[in-house]
Scaffold this active site. Structure first.
Site, mmCIF file in Angstrom:
data_model
loop_
_atom_site.group_PDB
_atom_site.id
_atom_site.type_symbol
_atom_site.label_atom_id
_atom_site.label_comp_id
_atom_site.label_asym_id
_atom_site.label_seq_id
_atom_site.Cartn_x
_atom_site.Cartn_y
_atom_site.Cartn_z
ATOM 1 C CG ASP A 1 -2.091 0.912 1.125
ATOM 2 O OD1 ASP A 1 -2.167 1.642 0.131
ATOM 3 O OD2 ASP A 1 -2.931 0.912 2.037
ATOM 4 C CG ASP B 1 -3.522 3.896 -3.038
ATOM 5 O OD1 ASP B 1 -4.434 3.086 -3.282
ATOM 6 O OD2 ASP B 1 -3.560 4.705 -2.096
ATOM 7 C CD GLU B 2 -5.713 -0.872 -1.163
ATOM 8 O OE1 GLU B 2 -5.378 -1.645 -0.240
ATOM 9 O OE2 GLU B 2 -6.724 -0.140 -1.116
#
Length: 418
Positions: A27, A121-122
């Site tokens: 993350d 983003d993860e």
């Protein structure tokens, strides 16, 4: 983006036991803010609020320096400024975030083909099959953190565990810029003291219902009867959290990226009380949603709307369609019907339309008749015209002059296939 400010951060030592693990959850740390700092190093160390600089917009993201004042995503910018007067307001640059996201995902895919992106983003990674090439899961996590920092210029946090649920919880606890390893044999001890609201999939309402019954930790869930859990959060979620509390999570890393929803929403300059205008806005947004569905080759099985009132109270409603569709008229009619079911007549600051439960277009076979045939032809002609002349050249007649006397719609937020 999580709401954590990093104050409860826990990380593993370099020689942490990673036996029995195979799943990584990676993350990025305050991703939007991190990209802004990457592009403008003078922002480093400052409390940053990513959002439009007027009081009616909401926070898209915030740096950890700002989060320590209580600022978090989806908070009104005006409130965020009151909490952190010294914050720097930075307009979001979503195209740039997508560009950096692609760089990060390319690093993941160079390590293992088993990558499941959850958002820009993860992602989850299954590294079991690449251990001979790269080493143990903990070592692979260190390699990824180093490469993201050195090749992209931002930081990330990684959870290493035997299951997806525990890996995601671990990465959250390790933030910012940390790594937490939970060996398979340590899973139950790791879970036991964590609050119920820390579980992946337990929202604020479910957490409140559990806590009102004295179920405050994951250990409490483990020690509660199934009947009590079912009464608190319903049979489906009750059964799920009972398994997760015992470390049972059979979900594999899924590399098939099935699109889940398409949506558009709009915030107004002034609060709107005109119901006719709001119904027209819902139809306009439905047309935009439908056009994106058709471009992507999807049909929607469910239509959902979001209505936010002047006091920031937000109401969500959804309806399953008799037949999946990518026709704007049909999606708009469903959205309008849902809107009429909302009793409140308070001023509205935001409306949104969302298509959910997507499937490939035509996946249901050929029907005996097509109630949408005429509209399908019209919207197909519109698609052709838009492709040739641009999106601003064609609109429904009822939308012409819609800004006159209504308050111009501002800050459109396009919610993508996510």
């Amino acid at each position: 983006m999580g709401h954590g400010d990093g104050s409860g951060r826990l990380v593993s030592l370099a020689d942490a036991d990673d036996s029995g693990t195979r799943i990584l959850h990676v993350d990025m740390d305050a991703f939007y803010a991190g990209v802004e700092v990457l592009d403008d190093p003078s922002l480093r160390g400052l409390p940053l609020i990513i959002g439009a600089p007027d009081g009616r917009s909401v926070v898209s993201s915030a740096s950890y320096e700002a989060r320590r004042y209580g600022v978090h995503a989806a908070m009104p910018v005006a409130q965020a400024i009151r909490l952190c007067p010294s914050a720097r307001i930075v307009m979001p640059h979503f195209d740039r975030y997508q560009e950096v996201s692609r760089q990060v995902m390319a690093i993941f895919e160079s390590i293992t083909p088993l990558v499941e992106p959850l958002s820009v983003d993860e992602a989850f990674l299954d590294v079991q099959g690449v251990r001979r090439l790269w080493g143990s899961p903990a070592r692979i996590a260190r390699i990824i953190r180093e490469r993201v920092r050195d090749e992209v210029g931002i930081t990330c946090s990684v959870g290493v565990a035997a299951t997806k649920h525990v890996a995601k919880m671990a990465s959250t606890i390790a933030k910012p810029d940390g790594m937490l390893v939970v060996a398979a044999s340590d899973t139950l001890d790791f879970l036991a003291p964590r609050p119920v609201k820390a579980m992946w999939g337990v929202g604020p309402k479910a957490a409140e219902s559990l806590e009102s019954r004295g179920i405050r930790t994951i250990l409490d869930i483990r020690e509660s009867s199934q009947d009590m859990l079912d009464r608190a959060v319903g049979p489906a979620l009750g059964a799920r959290i009972a398994q997760l509390a015992r470390g049972q999570d059979a979900r594999a890393v899924d590399t098939e990226r099935v699109e889940k929803s398409v949506g558009h929403e709009e915030t107004f300059d002034v609060d709107i009380t005109d119901r006719v205008f709001l119904r027209s806005e819902l139809l306009r947004l439905a047309d935009r949603v439908a056009a994106r569905l058709r471009r992507a080759g999807w049909e929607a099985g469910t239509v959902a709307i979001k209505v936010r009132f002047d006091d920031f109270r937000t109401v969500n409603r959804s309806q399953t369609l008799a037949e999946p569709t990518a026709v704007g008229q049909r999606i708009g009619e469903a959205a309008q019907t849902l809107f009429e079911q909302i009793a409140s007549r308070d001023p509205v600051r935001l409306v949104g339309v969302r298509a959910e439960k997507l499937r490939p277009a035509g996946g249901g076979g050929i029907a005996l008749w097509d109630d949408d045939e005429d509209w399908r032809k019209v919207e197909g002609a519109v698609d052709t015209a838009v492709a040739r002349f641009g999106t601003s050249t064609i609109t429904r007649a009822r939308h012409l002059g819609r800004d006159e006397g209504r308050g111009t719609a501002r800050h459109p937020k396009a919610r993508g296939l996510d």
